[in-house]
Design an enzyme around this catalytic site. Structure first.
Site, short mmCIF file in Angstrom:
data_model
loop_
_atom_site.label_atom_id
_atom_site.label_comp_id
_atom_site.label_asym_id
_atom_site.label_seq_id
_atom_site.Cartn_x
_atom_site.Cartn_y
_atom_site.Cartn_z
N HIS A 157 60.44 -54.01 -85.32
CA HIS A 157 60.93 -52.91 -86.14
C HIS A 157 61.51 -53.54 -87.40
O HIS A 157 62.04 -54.65 -87.33
CB HIS A 157 62.13 -52.19 -85.50
CG HIS A 157 61.86 -51.46 -84.24
ND1 HIS A 157 61.93 -52.04 -83.01
CD2 HIS A 157 61.58 -50.15 -84.02
CE1 HIS A 157 61.68 -51.13 -82.09
NE2 HIS A 157 61.47 -49.98 -82.66
N ASP A 184 64.83 -55.07 -86.70
CA ASP A 184 64.92 -56.23 -85.80
C ASP A 184 65.00 -57.49 -86.66
O ASP A 184 65.52 -58.51 -86.22
CB ASP A 184 63.68 -56.34 -84.91
CG ASP A 184 63.46 -55.12 -84.04
OD1 ASP A 184 64.44 -54.41 -83.77
OD2 ASP A 184 62.30 -54.88 -83.64
N MET A 232 51.21 -55.51 -84.80
CA MET A 232 51.80 -54.17 -84.89
C MET A 232 53.22 -54.27 -85.40
O MET A 232 53.91 -55.26 -85.16
CB MET A 232 51.80 -53.54 -83.48
CG MET A 232 52.37 -52.14 -83.38
SD MET A 232 54.18 -52.07 -83.26
CE MET A 232 54.43 -52.04 -81.50
N GLU A 286 54.04 -42.73 -80.21
CA GLU A 286 54.51 -43.09 -78.86
C GLU A 286 55.38 -41.96 -78.30
O GLU A 286 56.40 -41.60 -78.89
CB GLU A 286 55.31 -44.39 -78.92
CG GLU A 286 55.84 -44.83 -77.56
CD GLU A 286 56.54 -46.18 -77.61
OE1 GLU A 286 56.35 -46.92 -78.59
OE2 GLU A 286 57.28 -46.48 -76.67
N LYS A 310 57.78 -39.99 -75.45
CA LYS A 310 58.83 -40.27 -74.45
C LYS A 310 59.52 -38.94 -74.16
O LYS A 310 59.78 -38.17 -75.09
CB LYS A 310 59.83 -41.27 -75.03
CG LYS A 310 60.84 -41.80 -74.03
CD LYS A 310 61.78 -42.79 -74.72
CE LYS A 310 62.69 -43.48 -73.74
NZ LYS A 310 63.65 -44.38 -74.39
N GLU A 320 53.30 -45.60 -73.08
CA GLU A 320 54.16 -46.61 -72.46
C GLU A 320 54.30 -46.31 -70.97
O GLU A 320 54.58 -45.17 -70.57
CB GLU A 320 55.54 -46.64 -73.12
CG GLU A 320 56.47 -47.59 -72.39
CD GLU A 320 57.80 -47.83 -73.06
OE1 GLU A 320 57.79 -48.20 -74.25
OE2 GLU A 320 58.84 -47.66 -72.40
N HIS A 379 57.61 -44.61 -70.01
CA HIS A 379 57.79 -43.25 -70.52
C HIS A 379 56.99 -42.25 -69.70
O HIS A 379 57.45 -41.12 -69.47
CB HIS A 379 57.39 -43.19 -72.00
CG HIS A 379 58.26 -44.04 -72.87
ND1 HIS A 379 58.06 -44.18 -74.21
CD2 HIS A 379 59.34 -44.81 -72.58
CE1 HIS A 379 58.97 -45.00 -74.72
NE2 HIS A 379 59.75 -45.39 -73.74
N ASP A 413 52.29 -49.89 -74.20
CA ASP A 413 53.53 -50.64 -73.96
C ASP A 413 53.70 -50.86 -72.47
O ASP A 413 53.66 -49.91 -71.67
CB ASP A 413 54.73 -49.86 -74.50
CG ASP A 413 54.92 -50.05 -76.00
OD1 ASP A 413 54.11 -50.77 -76.61
OD2 ASP A 413 55.87 -49.48 -76.55
N ASP A 460 65.78 -44.37 -69.17
CA ASP A 460 64.81 -45.46 -69.29
C ASP A 460 65.42 -46.79 -68.90
O ASP A 460 66.56 -47.11 -69.22
CB ASP A 460 64.15 -45.51 -70.67
CG ASP A 460 65.13 -45.75 -71.80
OD1 ASP A 460 66.31 -45.45 -71.60
OD2 ASP A 460 64.69 -46.22 -72.85
N ASP A 516 63.27 -49.90 -68.77
CA ASP A 516 62.63 -51.02 -69.47
C ASP A 516 62.61 -52.30 -68.63
O ASP A 516 62.88 -53.39 -69.14
CB ASP A 516 63.33 -51.29 -70.82
CG ASP A 516 63.10 -50.19 -71.82
OD1 ASP A 516 61.94 -49.76 -71.97
OD2 ASP A 516 64.06 -49.76 -72.48
N ASP A 530 56.92 -54.23 -73.84
CA ASP A 530 58.08 -53.55 -74.43
C ASP A 530 59.11 -53.37 -73.31
O ASP A 530 59.27 -52.30 -72.76
CB ASP A 530 57.66 -52.19 -75.01
CG ASP A 530 58.84 -51.47 -75.65
OD1 ASP A 530 59.90 -52.09 -75.79
OD2 ASP A 530 58.69 -50.28 -75.99
C1 GLT Z 1 62.59 -48.28 -78.10
C2 GLT Z 1 61.70 -47.43 -77.24
C3 GLT Z 1 60.40 -48.12 -77.10
C4 GLT Z 1 59.63 -48.05 -78.37
C5 GLT Z 1 60.20 -48.87 -79.43
C6 GLT Z 1 59.44 -48.61 -80.70
S1 GLT Z 1 61.88 -48.80 -79.57
O1 GLT Z 1 62.99 -49.41 -77.40
O2 GLT Z 1 62.29 -47.18 -75.97
O3 GLT Z 1 59.66 -47.61 -76.04
O4 GLT Z 1 58.33 -48.57 -78.12
O5 GLT Z 1 60.17 -47.95 -81.65
MN MN Z 2 57.70 -48.50 -76.14
MN MN Z 3 60.65 -47.42 -73.84
#
Ligand code: GLT
Ligand code: MN
Ligand code: MN
Length: 403
Positions: free
Chosen positions: A57, A60, A91, A184, A186, A222, A225, A251, A261, A263, A293
């Protein structure tokens, strides 16, 4: 024999989002537990683990509000670090969710100036993306949504989102950039409800874009998500995107079901789902990028961050080896062949609906076709047998008997 798993190498085309590895471990209940790494440190740490490169990003690499000179310097050192480590940046994306100005949305904020600022910030990030060599620009609308329905005009917000995507498409075209946009989805977190909550709804939104821009807009599904949206499997979302010709990347991470979430490291939570994802991608010959991710747990120190980074790529390679074993398993091959033959009897060939010519013939044949409805209803699918063979092959267990 134990599963032979090759080491991940750059040739595997697995990339890491720098933000996950930078994460100092803060959560809503406590501050970070380790130092926040710079993007350059992340590049250096991922290089020996077999990562092909990094994504980022804007914030970042440089802080929100940084001067153009600070931004250029940060971008330059990131690009140099990639180059020095034989890595690339396929990307990039834009942070439209951390700064206070985006507290009530960015492209869909009720405030017109906030919306304009968000588009301007995305344009700057697009410039940075191209400077780093990226060919895909991700838009994740973390704050594009609502907590209380009383605070949003949904009909306007959805339109504003589309307007923003159109504007960015125009920007990319005007500059002649070789760049596609991947949206993306979510369902929630950080907002109680985020617009376009699933990959499927995102695909639907792309179909409403100006046809002149549709080709340059796809999705970035993702794993976590889709699971947050309570999908039984994330491969279905990835497959839908692929089928629509819109799978620009995906992702990878882990997530225990429909909750906030998490992650988690890729492949840690759902071995079966991971294997089926890799097997699907092998079947369709997907050769695009794979993107980690995920975030190291708050429990981990600096060393644990690299252990986490390593297991994400290692789990991909393990899944590949498991898929090889499934696909070369004689009992599985035999059963799949038998099922294929049983499901496609020779005299059924006329029922091909895949082309206009075939459909015309099939429809005529349907007029006097007689189906053995009872027999078909009573047929043995052998799905239980097949799945058991899959599980055994995955785990390296000898089959008890050919089912
Ligand atoms: C954030 C989100 C991710 C996205 C990122 C891209 S930022 O962490 O939860 O799934 O891919 O903006
Ligand atoms: Mn993501
Ligand atoms: Mn995420």
């Amino acid at each position: 024999m134990a599963l032979q798993v090759r080491k991940a190498t750059k040739a595997d085309g697995i990339f890491g989002g720098v933000w996950g590895f930078q994460n100092p471990g803060a959560d809503p209940f406590g501050p970070g537990t380790r130092r926040r790494l710079s993007a350059v440190e992340v590049v250096q740490g991922l290089a020996p683990l077999g990562y092909a490169g990094c994504t980022f990003h804007d914030n970042d690499l440089w802080d929100f509000g940084a001067t153009p000179a600070q931004r250029d310097a940060a971008l330059e050192s990131f690009i140099a670090a990639l180059r020095n480590n034989g890595m690339t940046c396929p990307m990039a994306t834009v942070n439209l969710f951390s700064a206070a100005i985006f507290k009530a949305g960015a492209f869909t904020a009720n405030n017109r100036l906030v919306r304009a600022f968000a588009i301007k910030k995305a344009m700057d990030a697009i410039d940075a993306a191209r400077a780093a060599g990226a060919k895909t620009f991700v838009l994740w609308g973390g704050r594009e949504g609502f907590d209380y329905e009383s605070s949003i005009y949904l009909e306007r917000a959805l339109g504003w989102y589309r307007d923003a995507v159109h504007t960015l498409c125009e920007y990319i075209k005007r500059h002649g950039y070789d760049l596609k946009i991947a949206l993306e989805a979510k369902p929630n977190a950080p907002r109680a409800s985020i617009l376009f909550p699933t990959t499927g709804s995102m695909l639907g939104s792309i179909a409403t874009l100006d046809p002149a821009n549709q080709g340059m807009v796809g999705v970035n599904p993702e794993v976590a998500h889709e699971k947050m949206a309570n999908a039984a499997t994330f491969t279905a979302a990835i497959a839908e995107a692929w089928h629509a010709g819109k799978l620009f990347q995906f992702d990878l991470n882990g997530q225990y079901g429909a909750r906030f979430d998490q992650d988690l490291s890729f492949g840690s939570d759902d071995i079966i789902g991971t294997v089926h994802l890799v097997r699907f991608l092998k079947r369709v010959g997907y050769s695009g990028l794979r993107h980690i991710d995920a975030h190291p747990l708050r429990t981990e120190g600096q060393k644990g961050t690299w252990t986490f980074a390593h297991r994400c790529v290692r789990n991909w390679k393990i899944a590949e080896a498991q898929v090889e074993r499934i696909d070369n398993d004689p009992a599985i091959r035999q059963l799949l062949d038998e099922l294929e033959a049983a499901d496609n009897p020779v005299d059924s060939e006329v029922f091909d609906f895949s082309t206009p010519v075939a459909r015309a013939k099939a429809v005529v044949a349907l007029a006097d076709a007689v189906f053995d409805v009872t027999g078909l209803g009573a047929r043995e699918t052998r799905f239980e047998a097949l799945d058991q063979l899959f599980l055994e092959a995955m785990q390296g267990v000898d089959h008890e008997e050919a089912a």
